[in-house]
Design a protein around this motif. Structure first.
Motif, PDB file in Angstrom:
ATOM      1  N   GLU A 186      10.219  -5.097   7.618  1.00 45.84           N
ATOM      2  CA  GLU A 186      10.027  -3.643   7.557  1.00 45.84           C
ATOM      3  C   GLU A 186       8.876  -3.292   8.492  1.00 45.84           C
ATOM      4  O   GLU A 186       7.704  -3.324   8.110  1.00 45.84           O
ATOM      5  CB  GLU A 186       9.712  -3.247   6.105  1.00 45.84           C
ATOM      6  CG  GLU A 186       9.686  -1.744   5.867  1.00 45.84           C
ATOM      7  CD  GLU A 186      11.015  -1.065   6.168  1.00 45.84           C
ATOM      8  OE1 GLU A 186      11.020  -0.191   7.059  1.00 45.84           O
ATOM      9  OE2 GLU A 186      12.028  -1.430   5.541  1.00 45.84           O
ATOM     10  N   GLN A 187       9.212  -2.968   9.757  1.00 43.17           N
ATOM     11  CA  GLN A 187       8.172  -2.744  10.767  1.00 43.17           C
ATOM     12  C   GLN A 187       7.331  -1.502  10.475  1.00 43.17           C
ATOM     13  O   GLN A 187       6.156  -1.460  10.831  1.00 43.17           O
ATOM     14  CB  GLN A 187       8.814  -2.604  12.153  1.00 43.17           C
ATOM     15  CG  GLN A 187       9.440  -3.906  12.631  1.00 43.17           C
ATOM     16  CD  GLN A 187      10.086  -3.795  13.997  1.00 43.17           C
ATOM     17  OE1 GLN A 187      10.305  -4.795  14.634  1.00 43.17           O
ATOM     18  NE2 GLN A 187      10.401  -2.609  14.449  1.00 43.17           N
ATOM     19  N   SER A 188       7.944  -0.520   9.824  1.00 40.95           N
ATOM     20  CA  SER A 188       7.216   0.735   9.580  1.00 40.95           C
ATOM     21  C   SER A 188       5.980   0.502   8.713  1.00 40.95           C
ATOM     22  O   SER A 188       4.985   1.222   8.825  1.00 40.95           O
ATOM     23  CB  SER A 188       8.128   1.761   8.921  1.00 40.95           C
ATOM     24  OG  SER A 188       8.582   1.263   7.667  1.00 40.95           O
ATOM     25  N   GLN A 189       6.028  -0.529   7.850  1.00 34.57           N
ATOM     26  CA  GLN A 189       4.856  -0.826   7.005  1.00 34.57           C
ATOM     27  C   GLN A 189       3.644  -1.170   7.881  1.00 34.57           C
ATOM     28  O   GLN A 189       2.549  -0.659   7.664  1.00 34.57           O
ATOM     29  CB  GLN A 189       5.163  -2.010   6.077  1.00 34.57           C
ATOM     30  CG  GLN A 189       6.003  -1.625   4.859  1.00 34.57           C
ATOM     31  CD  GLN A 189       5.990  -2.725   3.814  1.00 34.57           C
ATOM     32  OE1 GLN A 189       6.047  -3.905   4.138  1.00 34.57           O
ATOM     33  NE2 GLN A 189       5.886  -2.341   2.550  1.00 34.57           N
ATOM     34  N   LYS A 191       3.240  -0.443  11.051  1.00 29.47           N
ATOM     35  CA  LYS A 191       2.883   0.762  11.828  1.00 29.47           C
ATOM     36  C   LYS A 191       1.972   1.673  11.012  1.00 29.47           C
ATOM     37  O   LYS A 191       0.949   2.159  11.503  1.00 29.47           O
ATOM     38  CB  LYS A 191       4.178   1.500  12.216  1.00 29.47           C
ATOM     39  CG  LYS A 191       3.956   2.805  12.967  1.00 29.47           C
ATOM     40  CD  LYS A 191       3.874   2.556  14.457  1.00 29.47           C
ATOM     41  CE  LYS A 191       3.754   3.831  15.243  1.00 29.47           C
ATOM     42  NZ  LYS A 191       2.394   4.219  15.554  1.00 29.47           N
ATOM     43  N   ASN A 192       2.314   1.873   9.721  1.00 30.66           N
ATOM     44  CA  ASN A 192       1.499   2.741   8.856  1.00 30.66           C
ATOM     45  C   ASN A 192       0.118   2.151   8.599  1.00 30.66           C
ATOM     46  O   ASN A 192      -0.882   2.869   8.558  1.00 30.66           O
ATOM     47  CB  ASN A 192       2.218   2.984   7.524  1.00 30.66           C
ATOM     48  CG  ASN A 192       3.433   3.881   7.705  1.00 30.66           C
ATOM     49  OD1 ASN A 192       3.450   4.727   8.593  1.00 30.66           O
ATOM     50  ND2 ASN A 192       4.457   3.692   6.892  1.00 30.66           N
ATOM     51  N   ASP A 195      -1.928   2.677  11.733  1.00 29.28           N
ATOM     52  CA  ASP A 195      -2.363   4.081  11.830  1.00 29.28           C
ATOM     53  C   ASP A 195      -3.530   4.372  10.897  1.00 29.28           C
ATOM     54  O   ASP A 195      -4.460   5.104  11.251  1.00 29.28           O
ATOM     55  CB  ASP A 195      -1.193   5.021  11.500  1.00 29.28           C
ATOM     56  CG  ASP A 195      -0.133   5.002  12.608  1.00 29.28           C
ATOM     57  OD1 ASP A 195      -0.437   4.479  13.703  1.00 29.28           O
ATOM     58  OD2 ASP A 195       0.993   5.487  12.359  1.00 29.28           O
ATOM     59  N   LEU A 264       6.400  -1.194  19.351  1.00 28.90           N
ATOM     60  CA  LEU A 264       7.038  -1.021  18.033  1.00 28.90           C
ATOM     61  C   LEU A 264       6.059  -0.590  16.948  1.00 28.90           C
ATOM     62  O   LEU A 264       6.340   0.324  16.189  1.00 28.90           O
ATOM     63  CB  LEU A 264       7.729  -2.330  17.622  1.00 28.90           C
ATOM     64  CG  LEU A 264       8.960  -2.716  18.461  1.00 28.90           C
ATOM     65  CD1 LEU A 264       9.411  -4.123  18.124  1.00 28.90           C
ATOM     66  CD2 LEU A 264      10.097  -1.731  18.233  1.00 28.90           C
ATOM     67  N   TYR A 265       4.914  -1.294  16.860  1.00 32.56           N
ATOM     68  CA  TYR A 265       4.017  -0.918  15.744  1.00 32.56           C
ATOM     69  C   TYR A 265       2.531  -1.188  15.977  1.00 32.56           C
ATOM     70  O   TYR A 265       1.728  -1.002  15.069  1.00 32.56           O
ATOM     71  CB  TYR A 265       4.467  -1.595  14.436  1.00 32.56           C
ATOM     72  CG  TYR A 265       4.669  -3.102  14.515  1.00 32.56           C
ATOM     73  CD1 TYR A 265       3.607  -3.981  14.662  1.00 32.56           C
ATOM     74  CD2 TYR A 265       5.947  -3.633  14.403  1.00 32.56           C
ATOM     75  CE1 TYR A 265       3.809  -5.345  14.700  1.00 32.56           C
ATOM     76  CE2 TYR A 265       6.170  -4.997  14.437  1.00 32.56           C
ATOM     77  CZ  TYR A 265       5.090  -5.862  14.585  1.00 32.56           C
ATOM     78  OH  TYR A 265       5.299  -7.214  14.627  1.00 32.56           O
TER      79      TYR A 265
END
Length: 764
Positions: A186-189, A191-192, A195, A264-265
């Motif tokens: 889960e790449q979005s994890q 990334k978050n 951030d 990507l992240y």
């Protein structure tokens, strides 16, 4: 339903105000998903506003003391909010301890989103505090005072983030490692998380600005360290089990993956450090292994693998230097081997074979540089260095260091001369371009010029050029490569030919006027070329010659025409370059008489047979006045073609041999070319050319020395030698002893003198 708020507190009561605010903040912080209605929001905003503008103060006077009261009350509210956030985050931390790995990341992100969203609302509620009390404190230089939103971030960093960041990063790094191992994550994890780390970077001196310090220290540092360890282990294992070529493919793929990972992240700030780390571990650490494989790939011309090696090693410091050196050595050996193959043919190899061998090696490796090394300028330089070596110093050049330019000039002559294998105009142009490729590497450019100009002179005199366009194209290429001076005389030769064409037209008109019809019928059809002595590299005849009466009459007639036009000039007839055609009317059994294409010397011999059937060698010699070394080879050609027959049979030309016309002469062609260059003549010409080159070089060196000394007046001997080399090397590589010899010669002529301390001076 949103909670029912109690009545608005008294503006002077801190405890009552805070209790009212805390309940509102709680509903924002814990139950944000229920929303906050405008009435509640306004009540909370008003409570903050009223409290901050309260007139409760120390003492009764207004003005300054009222200002001071507002200041103190703002501080109380600010501190109470800070304490509230600390308590809230303690609760969040306690809850986080029940999570690990991906679950911890999910928890961290949820809480972060909830917390920062709430912070925006609370920041609005405390807007008045921000605008007045907080602004005033910051303006007065107070430290650790922030607007309410930034206060939330500071508290998150100090009271929660620092306690959990290690476990969070451990979970992040495990997730990335799984992805590197080929799993889907889960790449979005990540990334978050990235951030949030970036958002926590606050400038201590200006809370409105952000920095990347938190992200760099808490994310980038451990991420880079983990990356290094991961690829050190992987590359060590991979190299042990696979070939170098397979390893290069793996390394290239990994570098691409890491580049993509940034997009990507990761934050773009990491790009350089991540790339440098990967290159250090994947390329620099194994560069020795890669370089050792270079020669194998080169020997087998593995273009794709060489390109891959180039791409990898070009990205590290000094990665390509050893490859360039190996490449240069390899090309030089290939060139020398190609020339050796030509040399093994013996002395009679064609110049085309030699030039083709040089070009094949250059083309092969030039294509390799373009395809495998991206046409990189340093590899081009290595190629040029190697080509310069094998073009100027090879087995064929051992007998004479000037062999390359001579052979190149001969090959050019064969292309530009009629009778060579017919080629299309575009193909011929391409061949001339290739000749210039070799010419670029020739060091003795003056030697090429000498041979080229002699051969051009013959092509022009014998009207044997394949085309004027091709000749002009070649000269313009030489001019572009070496300048106007290099081709000046060549262009003047063309001008002379053009002037001669006009002159012949005038002569014919003049002849028509002065000759009667009977004389015109008897006269031969001549074509004259007037060549300026200073521009044409032609020697006067090396033998006496009594021209046939028919020719003498025509020559005298032309002279009188020419001297009428140009008084005071001198004409020297170059009999060795003249040629013509004669008809053989004596041969039996032929419907159409043969036409012999002959040199003027051969014409002189054959026309004697109009009066005689048989002539002895001495009679021919007396009648033509030709020297033995010219007469014998010309008679040999006539014997070989069976135009003349010797007596006794089989005898060679020389005293005691007589020669008679062959009345039964036969040939497949009606036009028979007997005007063939004699090999001994060719060698004599070549020797002469080399002699004139030596003379020209002496003059060139002396004029360079004088020119330098004239401008500098005084100069050290060593400096003068160096400067002469610089000035002359475009034409030929001068030898230091030759320069010294010419300095001595100029001293004897009183152009320069020697002073003390190895210094020379110009004598005006």
């Amino acid at each position: 339903m949103p909670p029912v708020m109690p009545p608005t507190p008294h503006k002077d009561d801190l405890e009552e105000t805070w209790t009212f605010l805390e309940r509102g903040i709680d509903s924002v912080m814990l139950k944000l998903e229920d929303g906050i209605d405008m009435k509640t929001y306004m009540a909370l905003y008003t409570a903050v506003h009223n409290f901050c503008t309260s007139q409760k103060a120390v003492g009764s006077s207004q003005g300054l003391q009222a200002h001071r009261g507002a200041h103190l009350l703002g501080e109380e509210l600010y501190n109470l909010l800070g304490q509230y956030l600390t308590r809230h985050l303690d609760t969040v931390y306690t809850a986080s301890e029940t999570h690990a790995e991906e679950a911890l990341l999910g928890f961290y992100i949820r809480e972060w989103v909830r917390y920062t969203t709430a912070a925006k609302y609370i920041n609005h509620i405390f807007k008045y505090l921000n605008r007045h009390w907080v602004k005033r404190e910051i303006d007065e230089g107070k430290k650790n005072i922030y607007d309410v939103y930034t206060l939330h971030l500071v508290k998150w960093k100090e009271d929660f983030f620092k306690k959990v960041q290690e476990k969070v990063m451990e979970a992040v790094l495990n997730l990335i490692e799984r992805q590197r191992n080929g799993e889907t994550i889960e790449q979005s994890q990540i990334k978050n998380i990235v951030d949030s780390f970036v958002s926590l970077g606050l400038d201590e001196n200006d809370s409105s600005k952000s920095t990347l310090e938190v992200y760099r220290y808490y994310f980038e540092r451990p991420f880079i360290a983990a990356t290094r360890v991961y690829y050190e282990n992987e590359s060590r294992r991979f190299v042990a089990e696979n070939s170098v070529v397979e390893y290069m493919k793996k390394a290239e793929a990994r570098l691409e993956e890491e580049k993509a990972r940034v997009g990507l992240y990761l934050h773009p700030d990491i790009t350089k450090r991540l790339t440098d780390t990967c290159l250090d571990v994947l390329v620099t650490a194994h560069s020795g292994l890669l370089r050792d494989e270079f020669q194998v790939l080169l020997d087998n011309e593995r273009q794709d693998d060489l390109a891959r090696m180039y791409r990898l090693l070009s990205r590290i410091k000094d990665g390509l230097d050893p490859l360039r050196t190996k490449f240069e050595t390899h090309v030089r050996k290939a060139g020398l081997a190609a020339v050796e193959k030509v040399a093994s043919e013996g002395e009679n190899f064609e110049p085309k074979m030699y030039v083709d061998a040089l070009l094949q090696v250059h083309t092969r490796y030039s294509n390799l540089v373009a395809a495998a090394f991206a046409g990189e300028s340093e590899f081009v330089r290595s190629l040029d260095n190697a080509c310069r070596e094998f073009v100027n110093r090879n087995k064929i050049c051992k007998s004479s260091s000037t062999k390359s330019p001579e052979l190149l000039a001969r090959y050019t002559d064969s292309l530009l001369k009629k009778g060579s294998k017919a080629v299309e105009e575009s193909e011929l142009e391409e061949m001339l371009v290739q000749i210039m490729t070799v010419f670029k590497y020739i060091e003795d450019k003056d030697v090429f010029q000498k041979f080229y100009s002699k051969m051009l002179a013959k092509r022009l005199v014998h009207v044997s050029s394949v085309s004027d366009d091709a000749e002009t194209s070649m000269i313009s290429k030489l001019k572009e490569a070496c300048g106007f001076e290099y081709t000046n005389k060549l262009q003047r030769m063309f001008q002379d030919i053009q002037i001669s064409k006009d002159l012949n037209t005038s002569y014919r008109d003049w002849q028509d006027k002065v000759l009667d019809e009977e004389d015109r019928k008897k006269s031969i059809d001549p074509h004259f070329q007037i060549l300026g002595t200073g521009f044409w590299p032609l020697n006067p005849p090396s033998t006496d010659f009594i021209a046939p009466p028919e020719i003498v009459k025509t020559a005298e007639r032309f002279q009188s025409f020419y001297f009428d036009k140009h008084n005071g000039r001198k004409l020297t007839w170059l009999w060795q370059l003249c040629k013509g055609e004669i008809k053989a009317n004596y041969i039996k059994n032929t419907k159409v008489p043969y036409t012999f294409q002959v040199s003027t010397f051969q014409m002189g011999i054959l026309l004697l047979y109009n009066e005689h059937d048989t002539l002895e060698f001495s009679e021919i010699q007396k009648a033509t006045a030709l020297a033995n070394e010219i007469l014998e080879p010309n008679l040999s050609i006539l014997l070989k073609a069976k135009v003349l027959l010797p007596s006794p049979e089989g005898a060679k030309p020389g005293p005691g041999t007589s020669f008679s016309l062959n009345h039964n002469f036969k040939n497949k062609k009606i036009k028979v070319n007997l005007n063939i260059q004699i090999k001994s003549e060719q060698k004599h010409e070549s020797d002469d050319t080399h002699k004139t080159i030596e003379e020209d070089r002496k003059l060139l060196l002396q004029s360079a020395i004088v020119r330098i000394m004239k401008s500098r007046k005084k100069m050290k001997h060593v400096q003068l030698v160096q400067e002469v080399i610089q000035q002359v090397k475009a034409r030929f590589p001068p030898k230091v002893p030759d320069i010294k010899k010419n300095i001595e010669a100029l001293m004897e002529k009183d152009y320069i003198e020697r002073l003390d301390g190895d210094e020379l001076a110009y004598i005006a």
